[in-house]
Design a protein around this motif. Sequence first.
Motif, PDB file in Angstrom:
ATOM      1  N   TYR A   1      42.482  37.069  43.964  1.00 37.13           N
ATOM      2  CA  TYR A   1      43.079  36.565  45.195  1.00 37.13           C
ATOM      3  C   TYR A   1      42.272  35.381  45.713  1.00 37.13           C
ATOM      4  CZ  TYR A   1      45.437  41.142  45.535  1.00 37.13           C
ATOM      5  OH  TYR A   1      46.193  42.275  45.303  1.00 37.13           O
TER       6      TYR A   1
ATOM      7  N   LEU B   1      47.699  36.282  46.269  1.00 32.16           N
ATOM      8  CA  LEU B   1      47.509  36.665  44.878  1.00 32.16           C
ATOM      9  C   LEU B   1      47.623  35.440  43.986  1.00 32.16           C
ATOM     10  CD1 LEU B   1      47.168  38.973  42.796  1.00 32.16           C
ATOM     11  CD2 LEU B   1      49.662  39.096  42.695  1.00 32.16           C
TER      12      LEU B   1
ATOM     13  N   GLU C   1      50.691  33.672  39.374  1.00 23.58           N
ATOM     14  CA  GLU C   1      51.722  33.523  40.402  1.00 23.58           C
ATOM     15  C   GLU C   1      52.238  32.083  40.391  1.00 23.58           C
ATOM     16  OE1 GLU C   1      52.935  36.156  42.463  1.00 23.58           O
ATOM     17  OE2 GLU C   1      51.872  37.127  40.784  1.00 23.58           O
TER      18      GLU C   1
ATOM     19  N   THR D   1      47.235  38.194  37.878  1.00 21.90           N
ATOM     20  CA  THR D   1      46.998  39.589  37.502  1.00 21.90           C
ATOM     21  C   THR D   1      46.547  39.600  36.058  1.00 21.90           C
ATOM     22  OG1 THR D   1      48.758  40.303  38.980  1.00 21.90           O
ATOM     23  CG2 THR D   1      48.049  41.854  37.281  1.00 21.90           C
TER      24      THR D   1
END
Lengths: 114, 117
Positions: free
Chosen positions: B36, B46, B59, B49
């Motif tokens: 993050y 975010l 993202e 991942t």
Amino acid sequence: QQQVKQSPQSLIVQKGGISIINCAYENTAFDYFPWYQQFPGKGPALLIAIRPDVSEKKEGRFTISFNKSAKQFSLHIMDSQPGDSATYFCAARNRGSTLGRLYFGRGTQLTVWP
Amino acid sequence: GAVVSQHPSRVICKSGTSVKIECRSLDFQATTMFWYRQFPKKSLMLMATSNEGSKATYEQGVEKDKFLINHASLTLSTLTVTSAHPEDSSFYICSARMAQSSYNEQFFGPGTRLTVL
């Protein structure tokens, strides 16, 4: 589009009072709702979490109330203390997400006056 | 239990250099870690991942060539900010998802303050 809406943005409470922070969501696939506490310059710390199968969860002075039909949940801090002054984030997770991504509210800055 | 560490806690670098941030789950295995970015008085944004042994999922709007993520083991993920510029200055926080628990809770590291001169 904000998945989790949090209010108020800031909150001032007198020592010993009750702090209440509210969150609302639209996605009915959310199945896990944690609250995080963050002090300045630190990472968020998991405070308490709830799943939709219960309406309330209490841990010490912290309580989550959950209203599934209204798609709302709230954090209550009883007997608020100056040490509780921090930013609080609510979050939600989609049960269909294999990775477990959390969607965060914008945060509430809580100040507890001594 | 459920401790996540980040290193370094604070880094200052010159524009154009690369900076690596480490995220470790100290007492549990984390198949998934999250990175993050947080601006002052703002929520957590975010960036990506990462799953152990596979490519990270970024993202929208996050440059994967600029923010390189490697999840080398079940306890370690790294974020490398390549060719850093002043606009990359921010508070970077990782989190690790606890695979062993029934709730799969996410636990956050203490954060890394990056300042690019």
